[in-house]
Design an enzyme around this catalytic site. Structure first.
Site, PDB file in Angstrom:
ATOM      1  N   ASP A   1      -8.367   5.490  -5.322  1.00 34.68           N
ATOM      2  CA  ASP A   1      -7.277   6.450  -5.560  1.00 34.68           C
ATOM      3  C   ASP A   1      -7.603   7.904  -5.265  1.00 34.68           C
ATOM      4  OD1 ASP A   1      -8.757   7.234  -7.859  1.00 34.68           O
ATOM      5  OD2 ASP A   1      -7.656   5.844  -9.149  1.00 34.68           O
TER       6      ASP A   1
ATOM      7  N   THR B   1     -14.485  -0.867 -15.953  1.00 31.90           N
ATOM      8  CA  THR B   1     -14.501  -1.946 -14.951  1.00 31.90           C
ATOM      9  C   THR B   1     -14.696  -3.284 -15.650  1.00 31.90           C
ATOM     10  OG1 THR B   1     -15.586  -2.877 -12.990  1.00 31.90           O
ATOM     11  CG2 THR B   1     -16.989  -1.587 -14.445  1.00 31.90           C
TER      12      THR B   1
ATOM     13  N   ASN C   1     -15.270   0.982 -22.429  1.00 28.05           N
ATOM     14  CA  ASN C   1     -14.154   0.115 -22.025  1.00 28.05           C
ATOM     15  C   ASN C   1     -13.285  -0.133 -23.253  1.00 28.05           C
ATOM     16  OD1 ASN C   1     -12.605  -2.307 -21.005  1.00 28.05           O
ATOM     17  ND2 ASN C   1     -14.056  -2.116 -19.323  1.00 28.05           N
TER      18      ASN C   1
ATOM     19  N   HIS D   1     -15.226   0.849  -2.321  1.00 19.23           N
ATOM     20  CA  HIS D   1     -14.111   0.066  -1.764  1.00 19.23           C
ATOM     21  C   HIS D   1     -13.169   0.886  -0.904  1.00 19.23           C
ATOM     22  CE1 HIS D   1     -14.861  -2.964  -5.275  1.00 19.23           C
ATOM     23  NE2 HIS D   1     -15.686  -3.163  -4.258  1.00 19.23           N
TER      24      HIS D   1
ATOM     25  N   GLN E   1     -15.496   2.275  -7.692  1.00 20.31           N
ATOM     26  CA  GLN E   1     -14.836   1.161  -7.005  1.00 20.31           C
ATOM     27  C   GLN E   1     -13.397   1.554  -6.685  1.00 20.31           C
ATOM     28  OE1 GLN E   1     -15.792  -2.830  -9.077  1.00 20.31           O
ATOM     29  NE2 GLN E   1     -16.323  -1.305 -10.607  1.00 20.31           N
TER      30      GLN E   1
ATOM     31  N   CYS F   1      -8.202   2.057  12.483  1.00 19.24           N
ATOM     32  CA  CYS F   1      -7.619   1.218  13.514  1.00 19.24           C
ATOM     33  C   CYS F   1      -8.197  -0.195  13.426  1.00 19.24           C
ATOM     34  CB  CYS F   1      -7.924   1.819  14.885  1.00 19.24           C
ATOM     35  SG  CYS F   1      -7.202   0.867  16.236  1.00 19.24           S
TER      36      CYS F   1
ATOM     37  N   TYR G   1       0.821  -1.214   0.000  1.00 21.04           N
ATOM     38  CA  TYR G   1       0.000   0.000   0.000  1.00 21.04           C
ATOM     39  C   TYR G   1       0.857   1.267   0.000  1.00 21.04           C
ATOM     40  CZ  TYR G   1      -4.277  -2.555  -0.126  1.00 21.04           C
ATOM     41  OH  TYR G   1      -5.300  -3.367  -0.561  1.00 21.04           O
TER      42      TYR G   1
HETATM   43  C1  BJW Z   1     -10.035   0.755 -19.628  1.00 18.89           C
HETATM   44  C2  BJW Z   1      -8.896   1.483 -19.869  1.00 18.89           C
HETATM   45  C3  BJW Z   1      -9.086   2.738 -20.412  1.00 18.89           C
HETATM   46  C4  BJW Z   1      -8.227  -0.318 -19.032  1.00 18.89           C
HETATM   47  N1  BJW Z   1     -10.325   3.161 -20.680  1.00 18.89           N
HETATM   48  N2  BJW Z   1     -11.241   1.190 -19.893  1.00 18.89           N
HETATM   49  C5  BJW Z   1     -18.390 -15.699  -6.387  1.00 18.89           C
HETATM   50  C6  BJW Z   1     -19.526 -15.038  -6.779  1.00 18.89           C
HETATM   51  C7  BJW Z   1     -19.830 -13.801  -6.251  1.00 18.89           C
HETATM   52  C8  BJW Z   1     -19.015 -13.196  -5.321  1.00 18.89           C
HETATM   53  C9  BJW Z   1     -17.890 -13.853  -4.936  1.00 18.89           C
HETATM   54  C10 BJW Z   1     -17.585 -15.095  -5.439  1.00 18.89           C
HETATM   55  N3  BJW Z   1     -16.425 -15.489  -4.870  1.00 18.89           N
HETATM   56  C11 BJW Z   1     -15.994 -14.526  -4.028  1.00 18.89           C
HETATM   57  C12 BJW Z   1     -16.878 -13.525  -4.039  1.00 18.89           C
HETATM   58  C13 BJW Z   1     -16.809 -12.288  -3.295  1.00 18.89           C
HETATM   59  C14 BJW Z   1     -15.780 -11.319  -3.792  1.00 18.89           C
HETATM   60  C15 BJW Z   1     -15.762 -11.280  -5.324  1.00 18.89           C
HETATM   61  O1  BJW Z   1     -16.493 -10.552  -5.951  1.00 18.89           O
HETATM   62  N4  BJW Z   1     -14.873 -12.033  -5.940  1.00 18.89           N
HETATM   63  C16 BJW Z   1     -14.843 -12.114  -7.409  1.00 18.89           C
HETATM   64  C17 BJW Z   1     -13.419 -11.818  -7.880  1.00 18.89           C
HETATM   65  C18 BJW Z   1     -15.355 -13.444  -7.820  1.00 18.89           C
HETATM   66  N5  BJW Z   1     -16.202 -10.039  -3.292  1.00 18.89           N
HETATM   67  C19 BJW Z   1     -15.880  -9.644  -2.069  1.00 18.89           C
HETATM   68  O2  BJW Z   1     -15.192 -10.318  -1.329  1.00 18.89           O
HETATM   69  C20 BJW Z   1     -16.494  -8.330  -1.615  1.00 18.89           C
HETATM   70  N6  BJW Z   1     -17.115  -8.515  -0.363  1.00 18.89           N
HETATM   71  C21 BJW Z   1     -18.143  -9.348  -0.189  1.00 18.89           C
HETATM   72  O3  BJW Z   1     -18.629  -9.991  -1.092  1.00 18.89           O
HETATM   73  O4  BJW Z   1     -18.574  -9.413   1.093  1.00 18.89           O
HETATM   74  C22 BJW Z   1     -19.567 -10.352   1.449  1.00 18.89           C
HETATM   75  C23 BJW Z   1     -19.744 -10.236   2.937  1.00 18.89           C
HETATM   76  C24 BJW Z   1     -20.965  -9.881   3.439  1.00 18.89           C
HETATM   77  C25 BJW Z   1     -21.126  -9.778   4.835  1.00 18.89           C
HETATM   78  C26 BJW Z   1     -20.048 -10.013   5.674  1.00 18.89           C
HETATM   79  C27 BJW Z   1     -18.824 -10.352   5.166  1.00 18.89           C
HETATM   80  C28 BJW Z   1     -18.661 -10.467   3.780  1.00 18.89           C
HETATM   81  C29 BJW Z   1     -15.397  -7.287  -1.429  1.00 18.89           C
HETATM   82  C30 BJW Z   1     -14.735  -6.932  -2.700  1.00 18.89           C
HETATM   83  C31 BJW Z   1     -13.581  -5.965  -2.427  1.00 18.89           C
HETATM   84  C32 BJW Z   1     -12.757  -5.678  -3.674  1.00 18.89           C
HETATM   85  N7  BJW Z   1     -11.554  -5.032  -3.292  1.00 18.89           N
HETATM   86  C33 BJW Z   1     -10.600  -4.614  -4.318  1.00 18.89           C
HETATM   87  C34 BJW Z   1      -9.320  -4.097  -3.621  1.00 18.89           C
HETATM   88  C35 BJW Z   1      -9.550  -2.725  -2.999  1.00 18.89           C
HETATM   89  C36 BJW Z   1      -8.354  -2.242  -2.252  1.00 18.89           C
HETATM   90  C37 BJW Z   1      -7.177  -1.952  -3.129  1.00 18.89           C
HETATM   91  O5  BJW Z   1      -7.278  -1.230  -4.125  1.00 18.89           O
HETATM   92  O6  BJW Z   1      -6.112  -2.449  -2.802  1.00 18.89           O
HETATM   93  O7  BJW Z   1     -11.197  -3.597  -5.132  1.00 18.89           O
HETATM   94  S1  BJW Z   1     -10.225  -5.901  -5.477  1.00 18.89           S
HETATM   95  C38 BJW Z   1     -10.124  -4.851  -6.871  1.00 18.89           C
HETATM   96  O8  BJW Z   1     -11.168  -5.210  -7.826  1.00 18.89           O
HETATM   97  C39 BJW Z   1     -10.461  -3.439  -6.360  1.00 18.89           C
HETATM   98  C40 BJW Z   1     -11.358  -2.936  -7.479  1.00 18.89           C
HETATM   99  O9  BJW Z   1     -12.152  -1.862  -7.021  1.00 18.89           O
HETATM  100  C41 BJW Z   1     -12.137  -4.154  -7.869  1.00 18.89           C
HETATM  101  C42 BJW Z   1     -12.754  -4.071  -9.226  1.00 18.89           C
HETATM  102  O10 BJW Z   1     -11.799  -4.019 -10.233  1.00 18.89           O
HETATM  103  P1  BJW Z   1     -12.041  -3.094 -11.511  1.00 18.89           P
HETATM  104  O11 BJW Z   1     -12.147  -1.687 -11.096  1.00 18.89           O
HETATM  105  O12 BJW Z   1     -13.133  -3.642 -12.322  1.00 18.89           O
HETATM  106  O13 BJW Z   1     -10.614  -3.214 -12.252  1.00 18.89           O
HETATM  107  P2  BJW Z   1     -10.093  -4.340 -13.261  1.00 18.89           P
HETATM  108  O14 BJW Z   1      -8.614  -4.232 -13.293  1.00 18.89           O
HETATM  109  O15 BJW Z   1     -10.676  -5.662 -12.973  1.00 18.89           O
HETATM  110  O16 BJW Z   1     -10.660  -3.886 -14.675  1.00 18.89           O
HETATM  111  C43 BJW Z   1     -10.199  -2.737 -15.333  1.00 18.89           C
HETATM  112  C44 BJW Z   1     -11.042  -2.538 -16.573  1.00 18.89           C
HETATM  113  O17 BJW Z   1     -10.654  -1.329 -17.193  1.00 18.89           O
HETATM  114  C45 BJW Z   1     -10.845  -3.644 -17.628  1.00 18.89           C
HETATM  115  O18 BJW Z   1     -12.126  -4.052 -18.092  1.00 18.89           O
HETATM  116  C46 BJW Z   1     -10.078  -2.957 -18.751  1.00 18.89           C
HETATM  117  O19 BJW Z   1     -10.414  -3.442 -20.040  1.00 18.89           O
HETATM  118  C47 BJW Z   1     -10.528  -1.524 -18.581  1.00 18.89           C
HETATM  119  N8  BJW Z   1      -9.606  -0.504 -19.050  1.00 18.89           N
HETATM  120  N9  BJW Z   1      -7.786   0.689 -19.451  1.00 18.89           N
HETATM  121  C48 BJW Z   1     -11.386   2.310 -20.388  1.00 18.89           C
HETATM  122  N10 BJW Z   1      -8.020   3.526 -20.702  1.00 18.89           N
HETATM  123 ZN    ZN Z   2      -7.238   2.484  17.920  1.00 15.20          ZN
END
Ligand code: BJW
Ligand code: ZN
Length: 237
Positions: free
Chosen positions: A101, A185, A210, A116, A98, A124, A64
């Site tokens: 940054d 996304t 996208n 997110h 999502q 904490c 991070y």
């Molecule tokens: C362009 C471009 C340009 C490039 N112009 N376009 C099965 C089914 C359903 C759910 C799950 C499952 N198995 C597990 C889960 C749950 C899990 C999940 O979804 N997993 C999947 C991977 C399957 N989800 C979770 O765990 C979430 N929590 C949850 O479900 O809780 C349940 C719960 C309930 C009650 C109690 C306890 C629990 C939490 C999800 C958290 C995601 N966190 C992250 C990290 C954040 C911190 C950090 O940054 O370090 O968030 S992961 C990462 O992915 C980050 C992003 O926000 C997120 C989404 O990614 P994003 O933004 O889509 O990016 P990319 O890289 O995937 O795509 C980029 C896109 O841009 C591409 O399409 C390119 O083509 C395009 N692109 N250049 C336009 N110039």
């Molecule tokens: Zn504290």
């Protein structure tokens, strides 16, 4: 297609925008998935889960601190700026990001939610302490000024629940929109991605921007293939 999208956006009263890492790619922030994605170089399970942080908080903080360094150097791009213009034009506008940054706020968007969390905030692991801290680097194991426990980034890791208030606000807004604009996304991470299906179910027009087709392209009414920083400004002007 661009003309149809432009007309739908400029003539609607209620617009929601869902953004992902792709909108910040042209600013120089690496995306998560795909050829140049972060996850290709790093093991997600080693870094973006509560278990990883428990096992090796120093390694996770190193990751991070590096991300903060990268993000601190970049600026909002024309896509971020176009969304600021849209917020001024559309009467009922909500940006749902999502991204952690902070580039949307830096560009000037006001009516927005961060699904997110935000990389510039720390919280904490024990008490309620939550604060903005932009110092780089943070100590390798930063501690809470209130209770001395370990601090963590205020982001949502895999397996963690999203802030229910934030998620509820996003869901309610999505249920009441005319148009949903989905930008940069891969639409695979839940529950964020499900908002697109929810909007479709409720009858909204889905417009996607996208560089390639995604999981959401099948239900999108219009998919504009291209870079967000090039396509989006054309929809606003
Ligand atoms: C362009 C471009 C340009 C490039 N112009 N376009 C099965 C089914 C359903 C759910 C799950 C499952 N198995 C597990 C889960 C749950 C899990 C999940 O979804 N997993 C999947 C991977 C399957 N989800 C979770 O765990 C979430 N929590 C949850 O479900 O809780 C349940 C719960 C309930 C009650 C109690 C306890 C629990 C939490 C999800 C958290 C995601 N966190 C992250 C990290 C954040 C911190 C950090 O940054 O370090 O968030 S992961 C990462 O992915 C980050 C992003 O926000 C997120 C989404 O990614 P994003 O933004 O889509 O990016 P990319 O890289 O995937 O795509 C980029 C896109 O841009 C591409 O399409 C390119 O083509 C395009 N692109 N250049 C336009 N110039
Ligand atoms: Zn504290």
């Amino acid at each position: 297609m661009i003309k149809k999208a432009r007309e739908a956006i400029l003539h609607c009263r209620r617009l929601r925008v869902l953004t992902g890492a792709g909108i910040s790619a042209e600013s120089g922030v690496p995306t998560f998935r795909g050829a140049n994605g972060l996850w290709g170089k790093y093991n997600v399970m080693e870094l973006a889960t509560p278990e990883a942080f428990q096992r090796n908080p120093e390694l996770v903080w190193k990751f991070y601190n590096w991300r903060r360094e990268v993000i601190a150097k970049v600026k909002p791009n024309p896509a971020h700026k176009a969304l600021v213009d849209l917020e001024k034009i559309i009467p009922d506008f909500l940006l749902i990001t999502q991204n952690v940054d902070g580039l949307h706020q830096q560009a000037g968007n006001k009516n927005m939610v961060e699904l997110h969390g935000n990389i510039w905030w720390v919280k904490c692991t024990t008490c309620e302490y939550l604060a903005q801290d932009r110092s780089i680097p943070l100590p390798s194991l930063p501690t809470c000024p209130k209770c001395s426990s370990l601090l963590r980034p205020n982001v949502v890791w895999f397996g963690e629940a999203l802030d229910p208030e934030v998620l509820d606000k996003a869901i309610e807004a999505i249920e009441n929109t005319e148009v949903l604009l989905v930008i940069g996304t891969s639409a695979v991470v839940q529950p964020a991605a499900s908002l697109i299906w929810l909007a479709k179910e409720k009858g909204a027009l889905i417009i996607e921007i996208n560089i390639e087709k995604t999981e959401a392209s099948e239900i999108a009414d219009i998919t504009l293939l291209g870079k967000a920083g090039e396509v989006l400004p054309q929809l606003v002007k």
